[in-house]
Design an enzyme around this catalytic site. Sequence first.
Site, PDB file in Angstrom:
ATOM      1  N   GLU A 257       0.847  -1.357   0.216  1.00  0.00           N
ATOM      2  CA  GLU A 257       0.021   0.071  -0.136  1.00  0.00           C
ATOM      3  C   GLU A 257       0.895   1.321  -0.092  1.00  0.00           C
ATOM      4  O   GLU A 257       1.941   1.446   0.621  1.00  0.00           O
ATOM      5  CB  GLU A 257      -1.221  -0.080   1.216  1.00  0.00           C
ATOM      6  CG  GLU A 257      -2.127  -1.117   1.014  1.00  0.00           C
ATOM      7  CD  GLU A 257      -2.881  -1.251   2.398  1.00  0.00           C
ATOM      8  OE1 GLU A 257      -2.528  -0.576   3.223  1.00  0.00           O
ATOM      9  OE2 GLU A 257      -3.789  -2.211   2.170  1.00  0.00           O
TER      10      GLU A 257
ATOM     11  N   CYS B 111       3.258   8.600   1.538  1.00  0.00           N
ATOM     12  CA  CYS B 111       3.869   7.541   2.521  1.00  0.00           C
ATOM     13  C   CYS B 111       4.147   6.109   1.568  1.00  0.00           C
ATOM     14  O   CYS B 111       3.304   5.494   0.926  1.00  0.00           O
ATOM     15  CB  CYS B 111       2.964   7.166   3.561  1.00  0.00           C
ATOM     16  SG  CYS B 111       3.367   5.842   4.760  1.00  0.00           S
TER      17      CYS B 111
ATOM     18  N   CYS C  35       6.371  -7.432   7.060  1.00  0.00           N
ATOM     19  CA  CYS C  35       7.654  -6.976   7.940  1.00  0.00           C
ATOM     20  C   CYS C  35       7.912  -8.151   8.622  1.00  0.00           C
ATOM     21  O   CYS C  35       7.186  -8.986   9.120  1.00  0.00           O
ATOM     22  CB  CYS C  35       6.953  -5.796   8.714  1.00  0.00           C
ATOM     23  SG  CYS C  35       8.399  -5.067   9.804  1.00  0.00           S
TER      24      CYS C  35
ATOM     25  N   CYS D 156       6.054  -5.834  15.746  1.00  0.00           N
ATOM     26  CA  CYS D 156       5.769  -4.831  16.780  1.00  0.00           C
ATOM     27  C   CYS D 156       4.293  -4.908  17.344  1.00  0.00           C
ATOM     28  O   CYS D 156       3.453  -5.347  16.295  1.00  0.00           O
ATOM     29  CB  CYS D 156       5.700  -3.305  16.527  1.00  0.00           C
ATOM     30  SG  CYS D 156       7.668  -2.995  15.893  1.00  0.00           S
TER      31      CYS D 156
ATOM     32  N   CYS E 160       1.164  -3.004  15.888  1.00  0.00           N
ATOM     33  CA  CYS E 160       1.286  -2.820  14.376  1.00  0.00           C
ATOM     34  C   CYS E 160       0.352  -3.686  13.556  1.00  0.00           C
ATOM     35  O   CYS E 160       0.668  -4.969  13.749  1.00  0.00           O
ATOM     36  CB  CYS E 160       2.655  -2.621  13.853  1.00  0.00           C
ATOM     37  SG  CYS E 160       2.723  -2.233  12.241  1.00  0.00           S
TER      38      CYS E 160
ATOM     39  N   CYS F 299      -1.372   5.101   9.894  1.00  0.00           N
ATOM     40  CA  CYS F 299      -0.140   4.689  10.210  1.00  0.00           C
ATOM     41  C   CYS F 299      -0.693   3.298  10.855  1.00  0.00           C
ATOM     42  O   CYS F 299      -1.218   3.125  11.869  1.00  0.00           O
ATOM     43  CB  CYS F 299       0.681   5.523  11.588  1.00  0.00           C
ATOM     44  SG  CYS F 299       1.210   6.901  11.148  1.00  0.00           S
TER      45      CYS F 299
HETATM   46  N1  SAH Z   1       8.907  -0.039  10.120  1.00  0.00           N
HETATM   47  C1  SAH Z   1       9.328   1.113  10.230  1.00  0.00           C
HETATM   48  C2  SAH Z   1       8.416   2.060   9.363  1.00  0.00           C
HETATM   49  C3  SAH Z   1       6.903   1.715   9.210  1.00  0.00           C
HETATM   50  S1  SAH Z   1       5.895   1.969  10.513  1.00  0.00           S
HETATM   51  C4  SAH Z   1       8.961   1.634  11.779  1.00  0.00           C
HETATM   52  O1  SAH Z   1       8.503   0.766  12.434  1.00  0.00           O
HETATM   53  O2  SAH Z   1       9.500   2.704  12.063  1.00  0.00           O
HETATM   54  C5  SAH Z   1       5.770   3.663  10.575  1.00  0.00           C
HETATM   55  C6  SAH Z   1       5.033   4.338  11.933  1.00  0.00           C
HETATM   56  O3  SAH Z   1       3.720   3.757  12.292  1.00  0.00           O
HETATM   57  C7  SAH Z   1       6.123   3.688  12.916  1.00  0.00           C
HETATM   58  O4  SAH Z   1       6.579   4.786  13.790  1.00  0.00           O
HETATM   59  C8  SAH Z   1       5.012   2.823  13.658  1.00  0.00           C
HETATM   60  O5  SAH Z   1       5.530   2.666  15.173  1.00  0.00           O
HETATM   61  C9  SAH Z   1       3.891   3.335  13.665  1.00  0.00           C
HETATM   62  N2  SAH Z   1       2.721   2.610  14.011  1.00  0.00           N
HETATM   63  C10 SAH Z   1       2.466   1.229  13.568  1.00  0.00           C
HETATM   64  N3  SAH Z   1       1.310   0.730  13.915  1.00  0.00           N
HETATM   65  C11 SAH Z   1       0.539   1.679  14.377  1.00  0.00           C
HETATM   66  C12 SAH Z   1      -0.871   1.964  14.718  1.00  0.00           C
HETATM   67  N4  SAH Z   1      -1.852   0.919  15.013  1.00  0.00           N
HETATM   68  N5  SAH Z   1      -0.884   3.171  15.281  1.00  0.00           N
HETATM   69  C13 SAH Z   1      -0.302   4.288  15.304  1.00  0.00           C
HETATM   70  N6  SAH Z   1       1.014   4.088  14.834  1.00  0.00           N
HETATM   71  C14 SAH Z   1       1.547   2.883  14.331  1.00  0.00           C
HETATM   72 FE1  SF4 Z   2       7.412  -3.402  11.096  1.00  0.00          FE
HETATM   73 FE2  SF4 Z   2       5.489  -2.412  12.019  1.00  0.00          FE
HETATM   74 FE3  SF4 Z   2       7.246  -2.761  13.595  1.00  0.00          FE
HETATM   75 FE4  SF4 Z   2       7.408  -0.975  11.636  1.00  0.00          FE
HETATM   76  S1  SF4 Z   2       6.217  -0.953  13.318  1.00  0.00           S
HETATM   77  S2  SF4 Z   2       8.991  -2.492  12.185  1.00  0.00           S
HETATM   78  S3  SF4 Z   2       6.367  -2.058   9.831  1.00  0.00           S
HETATM   79  S4  SF4 Z   2       6.167  -4.452  12.750  1.00  0.00           S
END
Ligand code: SAH
Ligand code: SF4
Length: 393
Positions: A117, A130, A137, A141, A144, A370
Amino acid sequence: MTDATAPITQDVITIPRKLPEGGRTNLVGLTRDQLRDALIAAGTPEKQAKMRVGQIWQWIYHFGLRDFAAMTNLAKDYRALLAEHFTIEVPEVVSRQISADGTRKYLVRIAGGHEVETVYIPEENRGTLCISSQVGCTLTCSFCHTGTQKLVRNLTAGEIVGQVMLARDDLGEWPVPGEPKDETRLVSNVVLMGMGEPLYNFDNVRDAMKVVMDGEGLTLSRRRITLSTSGVVPEIARAAEEIGCLLAVSFHATTDEVRDRLVPINKRWNIETLLNALREYPRLSNSERITFEYVMLKGVNDSDADARRLVKLIAGIPAKINLIPFNEWPGAPYERSDWERIEAFADIVYKAGYASPIRTPRGEDIMAACGQLKSATERARKSRAEIAAEAGL
Ligand code: SAH
Ligand code: SF4
Protein backbone atom coordinates in the site's frame (compact mmCIF):
# COMPACT_ATOMS: atom_id res chain seq x y z
CA MET A 1 6.31 -13.99 20.48
CA THR A 2 9.31 -14.38 18.21
CA ASP A 3 12.84 -14.48 19.53
CA ALA A 4 14.27 -11.07 18.76
CA THR A 5 17.82 -12.33 19.09
CA ALA A 6 17.40 -14.61 16.06
CA PRO A 7 18.85 -13.36 12.78
CA ILE A 8 15.91 -11.34 11.57
CA THR A 9 17.00 -10.77 8.00
CA GLN A 10 17.05 -14.44 7.06
CA ASP A 11 13.45 -14.52 5.82
CA VAL A 12 13.86 -11.70 3.38
CA ILE A 13 13.74 -12.60 -0.27
CA THR A 14 15.24 -10.14 -2.71
CA ILE A 15 14.25 -10.65 -6.30
CA PRO A 16 16.69 -9.85 -9.06
CA ARG A 17 16.22 -6.62 -11.01
CA LYS A 18 15.57 -8.38 -14.26
CA LEU A 19 11.85 -8.87 -14.59
CA PRO A 20 10.63 -12.06 -16.22
CA GLU A 21 8.64 -10.27 -18.95
CA GLY A 22 10.43 -11.05 -22.21
CA GLY A 23 13.82 -10.83 -20.52
CA ARG A 24 13.78 -7.03 -20.77
CA THR A 25 15.20 -4.95 -17.95
CA ASN A 26 13.03 -2.37 -16.25
CA LEU A 27 14.90 0.94 -16.21
CA VAL A 28 12.88 2.38 -13.33
CA GLY A 29 14.91 2.35 -10.13
CA LEU A 30 18.35 2.09 -11.74
CA THR A 31 20.78 4.69 -10.45
CA ARG A 32 22.54 6.83 -13.06
CA ASP A 33 25.59 4.55 -12.95
CA GLN A 34 23.48 1.44 -13.31
CA LEU A 35 21.54 2.99 -16.17
CA ARG A 36 24.78 3.86 -17.93
CA ASP A 37 26.05 0.29 -17.58
CA ALA A 38 22.74 -1.08 -18.86
CA LEU A 39 22.78 1.19 -21.90
CA ILE A 40 26.35 0.26 -22.76
CA ALA A 41 25.59 -3.45 -22.37
CA ALA A 42 22.72 -2.98 -24.86
CA GLY A 43 25.06 -1.49 -27.44
CA THR A 44 25.17 2.25 -26.70
CA PRO A 45 28.65 3.55 -27.64
CA GLU A 46 30.56 4.42 -24.49
CA LYS A 47 31.26 7.97 -25.47
CA GLN A 48 27.56 8.66 -25.98
CA ALA A 49 26.46 6.93 -22.80
CA LYS A 50 26.49 9.93 -20.49
CA MET A 51 24.39 12.01 -22.83
CA ARG A 52 21.92 9.17 -23.40
CA VAL A 53 21.56 8.65 -19.65
CA GLY A 54 20.70 12.34 -19.29
CA GLN A 55 18.12 12.23 -22.07
CA ILE A 56 16.43 9.04 -20.99
CA TRP A 57 16.51 10.09 -17.33
CA GLN A 58 14.66 13.27 -18.21
CA TRP A 59 11.99 11.43 -20.15
CA ILE A 60 11.39 8.91 -17.39
CA TYR A 61 11.66 11.03 -14.27
CA HIS A 62 10.91 14.55 -15.41
CA PHE A 63 8.15 13.91 -17.93
CA GLY A 64 6.96 10.54 -16.62
CA LEU A 65 7.12 8.89 -20.03
CA ARG A 66 6.67 5.11 -20.31
CA ASP A 67 7.15 4.65 -24.02
CA PHE A 68 10.53 4.73 -25.79
CA ALA A 69 8.85 5.55 -29.10
CA ALA A 70 7.86 8.98 -27.76
CA MET A 71 11.44 9.98 -26.85
CA THR A 72 11.63 12.41 -29.73
CA ASN A 73 15.19 13.62 -29.19
CA LEU A 74 16.57 10.12 -29.82
CA ALA A 75 17.09 8.58 -33.26
CA LYS A 76 14.35 6.19 -34.34
CA ASP A 77 16.56 3.12 -34.53
CA TYR A 78 18.02 3.89 -31.12
CA ARG A 79 14.49 4.07 -29.67
CA ALA A 80 13.81 0.67 -31.23
CA LEU A 81 16.99 -0.71 -29.68
CA LEU A 82 15.90 0.57 -26.27
CA ALA A 83 12.45 -0.98 -26.61
CA GLU A 84 14.05 -4.28 -27.51
CA HIS A 85 16.15 -4.40 -24.35
CA PHE A 86 14.24 -2.39 -21.78
CA THR A 87 10.90 -1.51 -20.28
CA ILE A 88 9.77 1.48 -18.20
CA GLU A 89 7.41 -0.01 -15.68
CA VAL A 90 5.83 1.04 -12.44
CA PRO A 91 3.70 -1.23 -10.26
CA GLU A 92 0.05 -1.50 -11.17
CA VAL A 93 -2.59 0.23 -9.05
CA VAL A 94 -5.19 -2.40 -8.26
CA SER A 95 -7.51 -0.10 -6.37
CA ARG A 96 -7.64 3.44 -5.13
CA GLN A 97 -9.66 4.64 -2.18
CA ILE A 98 -10.17 8.31 -1.39
CA SER A 99 -10.95 9.28 2.19
CA ALA A 100 -13.37 12.02 3.19
CA ASP A 101 -10.29 14.08 4.17
CA GLY A 102 -8.71 13.68 0.73
CA THR A 103 -6.18 11.00 1.70
CA ARG A 104 -5.67 8.51 -1.11
CA LYS A 105 -4.76 4.92 -0.51
CA TYR A 106 -3.45 2.87 -3.39
CA LEU A 107 -3.32 -0.87 -3.36
CA VAL A 108 -0.38 -1.63 -5.57
CA ARG A 109 0.46 -4.93 -7.25
CA ILE A 110 4.10 -5.86 -7.65
CA ALA A 111 5.82 -8.70 -9.51
CA GLY A 112 4.70 -12.08 -8.26
CA GLY A 113 1.17 -10.81 -7.63
CA HIS A 114 1.89 -9.45 -4.15
CA GLU A 115 0.39 -6.26 -2.92
CA VAL A 116 1.59 -3.29 -0.91
CA GLU A 117 0.00 0.00 0.00
CA THR A 118 0.98 3.56 -0.78
CA VAL A 119 -0.80 6.49 0.83
CA TYR A 120 -0.98 10.09 -0.34
CA ILE A 121 -1.80 12.69 2.31
CA PRO A 122 -2.62 16.12 0.89
CA GLU A 123 -1.88 19.15 3.01
CA GLU A 124 -2.12 22.84 2.30
CA ASN A 125 0.44 23.70 -0.40
CA ARG A 126 2.15 20.34 -0.10
CA GLY A 127 1.55 16.65 0.14
CA THR A 128 3.22 13.67 1.71
CA LEU A 129 3.50 10.28 0.10
CA CYS A 130 3.90 7.36 2.47
CA ILE A 131 5.61 4.50 0.69
CA SER A 132 6.28 0.85 1.50
CA SER A 133 9.66 -0.85 1.42
CA GLN A 134 8.70 -4.48 1.98
CA VAL A 135 5.67 -6.72 1.59
CA GLY A 136 4.77 -7.26 5.23
CA CYS A 137 7.51 -7.02 7.84
CA THR A 138 9.81 -9.48 9.59
CA LEU A 139 9.41 -7.59 12.84
CA THR A 140 6.43 -8.05 15.10
CA CYS A 141 5.71 -4.80 16.91
CA SER A 142 2.68 -5.72 18.98
CA PHE A 143 0.64 -2.59 18.15
CA CYS A 144 1.24 -2.70 14.38
CA HIS A 145 -1.12 -4.30 11.92
CA THR A 146 1.59 -4.77 9.28
CA GLY A 147 3.53 -6.76 11.87
CA THR A 148 0.81 -9.42 11.84
CA GLN A 149 1.47 -10.10 8.17
CA LYS A 150 4.27 -12.45 7.32
CA LEU A 151 6.98 -10.93 5.22
CA VAL A 152 6.76 -11.97 1.64
CA ARG A 153 9.67 -10.11 0.13
CA ASN A 154 11.74 -6.97 -0.21
CA LEU A 155 10.62 -4.43 -2.76
CA THR A 156 13.05 -3.71 -5.57
CA ALA A 157 14.39 -0.18 -6.02
CA GLY A 158 12.10 0.11 -9.07
CA GLU A 159 9.05 -0.83 -7.03
CA ILE A 160 9.96 1.79 -4.42
CA VAL A 161 10.57 4.59 -6.95
CA GLY A 162 7.52 3.31 -8.85
CA GLN A 163 5.26 4.23 -5.94
CA VAL A 164 6.29 7.88 -6.27
CA MET A 165 5.69 7.70 -10.02
CA LEU A 166 2.28 6.07 -9.82
CA ALA A 167 1.13 8.70 -7.34
CA ARG A 168 2.25 11.41 -9.74
CA ASP A 169 0.38 9.59 -12.52
CA ASP A 170 -2.80 9.56 -10.46
CA LEU A 171 -2.43 13.18 -9.36
CA GLY A 172 -1.59 14.32 -12.90
CA GLU A 173 1.67 15.83 -11.70
CA TRP A 174 3.95 15.34 -14.71
CA PRO A 175 4.91 18.44 -16.67
CA VAL A 176 3.91 18.50 -20.30
CA PRO A 177 6.84 19.04 -22.71
CA GLY A 178 6.79 22.56 -24.08
CA GLU A 179 4.31 23.88 -21.53
CA PRO A 180 5.34 26.19 -18.66
CA LYS A 181 6.34 24.36 -15.51
CA ASP A 182 3.91 24.38 -12.61
CA GLU A 183 5.98 24.92 -9.48
CA THR A 184 3.45 23.64 -6.92
CA ARG A 185 4.38 20.18 -5.83
CA LEU A 186 1.60 17.78 -4.97
CA VAL A 187 4.04 15.10 -3.86
CA SER A 188 6.43 17.39 -2.02
CA ASN A 189 7.54 14.98 0.69
CA VAL A 190 8.15 11.26 0.93
CA VAL A 191 8.07 9.23 4.11
CA LEU A 192 9.24 5.64 4.31
CA MET A 193 6.54 4.80 6.83
CA GLY A 194 4.40 2.33 4.94
CA MET A 195 4.78 -1.41 5.14
CA GLY A 196 8.13 -2.84 6.11
CA GLU A 197 11.35 -1.95 7.85
CA PRO A 198 13.34 0.14 5.35
CA LEU A 199 16.70 -0.58 6.97
CA TYR A 200 16.19 -4.29 6.36
CA ASN A 201 16.01 -3.54 2.65
CA PHE A 202 18.90 -1.13 2.74
CA ASP A 203 20.42 -1.28 -0.74
CA ASN A 204 17.14 -1.04 -2.60
CA VAL A 205 15.89 1.78 -0.38
CA ARG A 206 19.17 3.66 -0.83
CA ASP A 207 19.19 3.25 -4.62
CA ALA A 208 15.54 4.26 -4.84
CA MET A 209 16.15 7.37 -2.76
CA LYS A 210 19.15 8.26 -4.95
CA VAL A 211 16.80 8.31 -7.93
CA VAL A 212 14.15 10.29 -6.07
CA MET A 213 16.72 12.82 -4.77
CA ASP A 214 18.55 13.27 -8.07
CA GLY A 215 18.86 16.92 -9.10
CA GLU A 216 16.93 16.20 -12.28
CA GLY A 217 13.62 14.41 -12.51
CA LEU A 218 11.73 13.78 -9.30
CA THR A 219 14.10 16.14 -7.45
CA LEU A 220 12.94 15.77 -3.89
CA SER A 221 15.68 17.10 -1.64
CA ARG A 222 17.04 14.86 1.09
CA ARG A 223 15.32 17.08 3.64
CA ARG A 224 11.96 16.17 2.16
CA ILE A 225 12.47 12.49 2.69
CA THR A 226 12.04 10.83 6.06
CA LEU A 227 13.04 7.26 6.72
CA SER A 228 11.37 5.65 9.71
CA THR A 229 13.07 2.79 11.47
CA SER A 230 12.13 0.66 14.43
CA GLY A 231 15.79 0.85 15.49
CA VAL A 232 18.06 -1.29 13.31
CA VAL A 233 21.13 0.11 15.02
CA PRO A 234 23.94 -1.16 12.75
CA GLU A 235 22.32 0.42 9.69
CA ILE A 236 21.68 3.86 11.19
CA ALA A 237 25.16 5.26 10.57
CA ARG A 238 25.08 3.80 7.07
CA ALA A 239 21.78 5.52 6.40
CA ALA A 240 23.33 8.81 7.47
CA GLU A 241 26.31 8.37 5.18
CA GLU A 242 24.76 6.71 2.15
CA ILE A 243 21.27 8.25 2.06
CA GLY A 244 21.48 11.36 4.24
CA CYS A 245 17.73 11.88 4.50
CA LEU A 246 15.86 12.80 7.66
CA LEU A 247 15.43 10.06 10.23
CA ALA A 248 12.44 9.10 12.31
CA VAL A 249 12.66 6.44 14.96
CA SER A 250 9.80 4.40 16.35
CA PHE A 251 10.65 4.92 19.98
CA HIS A 252 7.32 4.28 21.73
CA ALA A 253 8.54 3.47 25.24
CA THR A 254 10.83 4.79 27.93
CA THR A 255 11.92 1.58 29.65
CA ASP A 256 13.45 -1.50 28.07
CA GLU A 257 10.85 -3.62 29.79
CA VAL A 258 7.98 -1.88 27.94
CA ARG A 259 9.89 -1.36 24.69
CA ASP A 260 10.75 -5.07 24.59
CA ARG A 261 7.03 -5.75 24.50
CA LEU A 262 6.06 -3.06 22.01
CA VAL A 263 9.04 -3.11 19.64
CA PRO A 264 10.66 -6.54 20.08
CA ILE A 265 13.79 -5.52 18.15
CA ASN A 266 14.61 -3.71 21.40
CA LYS A 267 15.72 -7.06 22.82
CA ARG A 268 18.50 -7.02 20.30
CA TRP A 269 19.38 -3.31 20.41
CA ASN A 270 18.08 -1.73 23.59
CA ILE A 271 17.21 1.89 24.31
CA GLU A 272 20.72 2.87 25.35
CA THR A 273 22.34 1.33 22.26
CA LEU A 274 19.74 2.96 20.04
CA LEU A 275 20.22 6.39 21.61
CA ASN A 276 23.97 6.15 21.15
CA ALA A 277 23.49 5.52 17.43
CA LEU A 278 20.98 8.38 17.20
CA ARG A 279 23.35 10.85 18.86
CA GLU A 280 25.72 10.40 15.91
CA TYR A 281 23.09 10.71 13.19
CA PRO A 282 22.74 14.49 12.84
CA ARG A 283 26.50 14.96 12.52
CA LEU A 284 26.97 12.10 10.07
CA SER A 285 24.04 13.04 7.86
CA ASN A 286 24.43 16.77 8.26
CA SER A 287 20.74 16.94 9.08
CA GLU A 288 18.90 18.71 11.83
CA ARG A 289 16.46 17.01 14.08
CA ILE A 290 15.52 13.43 14.58
CA THR A 291 11.83 12.68 14.84
CA PHE A 292 10.89 10.42 17.71
CA GLU A 293 7.63 8.66 16.97
CA TYR A 294 5.66 7.77 20.03
CA VAL A 295 2.40 5.88 19.73
CA MET A 296 0.01 6.67 22.57
CA LEU A 297 -1.32 3.47 24.12
CA LYS A 298 -3.76 3.77 26.97
CA GLY A 299 -2.25 2.75 30.30
CA VAL A 300 0.87 1.30 28.63
CA ASN A 301 3.28 4.13 27.82
CA ASP A 302 1.30 7.33 28.32
CA SER A 303 1.87 8.42 31.94
CA ASP A 304 3.42 11.69 33.13
CA ALA A 305 6.35 9.64 34.40
CA ASP A 306 6.86 8.28 30.86
CA ALA A 307 6.89 11.81 29.46
CA ARG A 308 9.50 12.89 32.00
CA ARG A 309 11.65 9.83 31.37
CA LEU A 310 11.42 10.44 27.65
CA VAL A 311 12.81 13.95 27.80
CA LYS A 312 15.59 12.80 30.10
CA LEU A 313 16.56 9.98 27.77
CA ILE A 314 16.80 12.13 24.67
CA ALA A 315 18.58 15.05 26.35
CA GLY A 316 21.23 16.40 24.00
CA ILE A 317 19.69 15.02 20.80
CA PRO A 318 18.13 17.63 18.50
CA ALA A 319 14.65 16.16 18.36
CA LYS A 320 10.98 16.54 17.67
CA ILE A 321 8.52 14.17 19.30
CA ASN A 322 5.61 13.09 17.13
CA LEU A 323 2.83 11.79 19.32
CA ILE A 324 0.71 9.34 17.35
CA PRO A 325 -2.72 8.51 18.72
CA PHE A 326 -2.93 4.73 18.37
CA ASN A 327 -4.88 3.65 15.30
CA GLU A 328 -7.02 0.73 16.25
CA TRP A 329 -7.43 -2.28 14.03
CA PRO A 330 -9.60 -5.38 14.42
CA GLY A 331 -8.14 -7.59 17.15
CA ALA A 332 -5.58 -5.03 18.33
CA PRO A 333 -4.51 -5.65 21.93
CA TYR A 334 -4.37 -1.92 22.81
CA GLU A 335 -6.56 1.14 23.05
CA ARG A 336 -5.86 4.73 22.08
CA SER A 337 -4.99 7.00 25.03
CA ASP A 338 -7.63 9.55 25.99
CA TRP A 339 -7.23 12.93 24.39
CA GLU A 340 -6.57 14.73 27.71
CA ARG A 341 -3.83 12.22 28.49
CA ILE A 342 -2.18 12.80 25.12
CA GLU A 343 -2.32 16.55 25.69
CA ALA A 344 -0.87 16.28 29.19
CA PHE A 345 1.97 14.15 27.82
CA ALA A 346 2.57 16.60 24.98
CA ASP A 347 2.67 19.45 27.45
CA ILE A 348 5.44 17.93 29.56
CA VAL A 349 7.51 17.22 26.47
CA TYR A 350 6.89 20.72 25.11
CA LYS A 351 7.83 22.40 28.37
CA ALA A 352 11.12 20.50 28.31
CA GLY A 353 11.91 22.32 25.07
CA TYR A 354 10.86 19.88 22.35
CA ALA A 355 8.26 20.32 19.66
CA SER A 356 5.59 17.74 20.45
CA PRO A 357 2.96 17.75 17.71
CA ILE A 358 0.09 15.32 18.04
CA ARG A 359 -0.35 13.67 14.70
CA THR A 360 -3.90 14.03 13.43
CA PRO A 361 -4.98 10.65 12.17
CA ARG A 362 -5.62 10.86 8.42
CA GLY A 363 -7.61 8.59 6.20
CA GLU A 364 -9.00 6.58 9.09
CA ASP A 365 -12.18 5.75 7.21
CA ILE A 366 -10.16 3.87 4.61
CA MET A 367 -7.71 2.25 7.06
CA ALA A 368 -4.89 4.33 5.64
CA ALA A 369 -3.52 5.65 8.90
CA CYS A 370 -0.16 4.58 10.35
CA GLY A 371 0.10 0.94 11.08
CA GLN A 372 -3.20 0.08 9.47
CA LEU A 373 -1.61 -0.78 6.19
CA LYS A 374 -2.25 -4.34 5.40
CA SER A 375 -3.65 -5.42 2.10
CA ALA A 376 -6.94 -7.15 2.58
CA THR A 377 -6.32 -9.49 -0.32
CA GLU A 378 -2.91 -10.69 0.85
CA ARG A 379 -3.15 -14.40 1.38
CA ALA A 380 -1.08 -14.13 4.46
CA ARG A 381 0.11 -17.56 5.45
CA LYS A 382 1.91 -18.83 2.41
CA SER A 383 4.94 -21.01 2.51
CA ARG A 384 8.19 -19.45 1.38
CA ALA A 385 8.46 -22.00 -1.42
CA GLU A 386 5.10 -20.94 -2.85
CA ILE A 387 6.10 -17.32 -2.68
CA ALA A 388 9.45 -17.89 -4.33
CA ALA A 389 7.78 -19.90 -7.09
CA GLU A 390 5.30 -17.11 -7.74
CA ALA A 391 8.03 -14.52 -7.90
CA GLY A 392 9.74 -16.63 -10.56
CA LEU A 393 12.76 -17.51 -8.45
N1 SAH B 1 8.95 -0.15 10.07
C1 SAH B 1 9.21 1.22 10.21
C2 SAH B 1 8.38 2.10 9.32
C3 SAH B 1 6.92 1.74 9.14
S1 SAH B 1 5.86 1.95 10.53
C4 SAH B 1 9.05 1.64 11.65
O1 SAH B 1 8.56 0.86 12.44
O2 SAH B 1 9.47 2.74 11.97
C5 SAH B 1 5.52 3.69 10.52
C6 SAH B 1 5.12 4.24 11.90
O3 SAH B 1 3.78 3.87 12.23
C7 SAH B 1 6.00 3.73 13.02
O4 SAH B 1 6.36 4.74 13.91
C8 SAH B 1 5.07 2.75 13.68
O5 SAH B 1 5.50 2.50 14.97
C9 SAH B 1 3.75 3.44 13.58
N2 SAH B 1 2.61 2.57 13.82
C10 SAH B 1 2.50 1.26 13.55
N3 SAH B 1 1.29 0.80 13.90
C11 SAH B 1 0.59 1.83 14.40
C12 SAH B 1 -0.73 1.99 14.91
N4 SAH B 1 -1.58 0.97 14.94
N5 SAH B 1 -1.10 3.21 15.33
C13 SAH B 1 -0.27 4.26 15.25
N6 SAH B 1 0.99 4.17 14.77
C14 SAH B 1 1.43 2.97 14.35
FE1 SF4 C 1 7.45 -3.56 11.10
FE2 SF4 C 1 5.23 -2.39 11.98
FE3 SF4 C 1 7.29 -2.70 13.63
FE4 SF4 C 1 7.44 -0.92 11.64
S1 SF4 C 1 6.05 -0.84 13.37
S2 SF4 C 1 9.03 -2.43 12.25
S3 SF4 C 1 6.25 -2.00 10.03
S4 SF4 C 1 6.08 -4.38 12.68
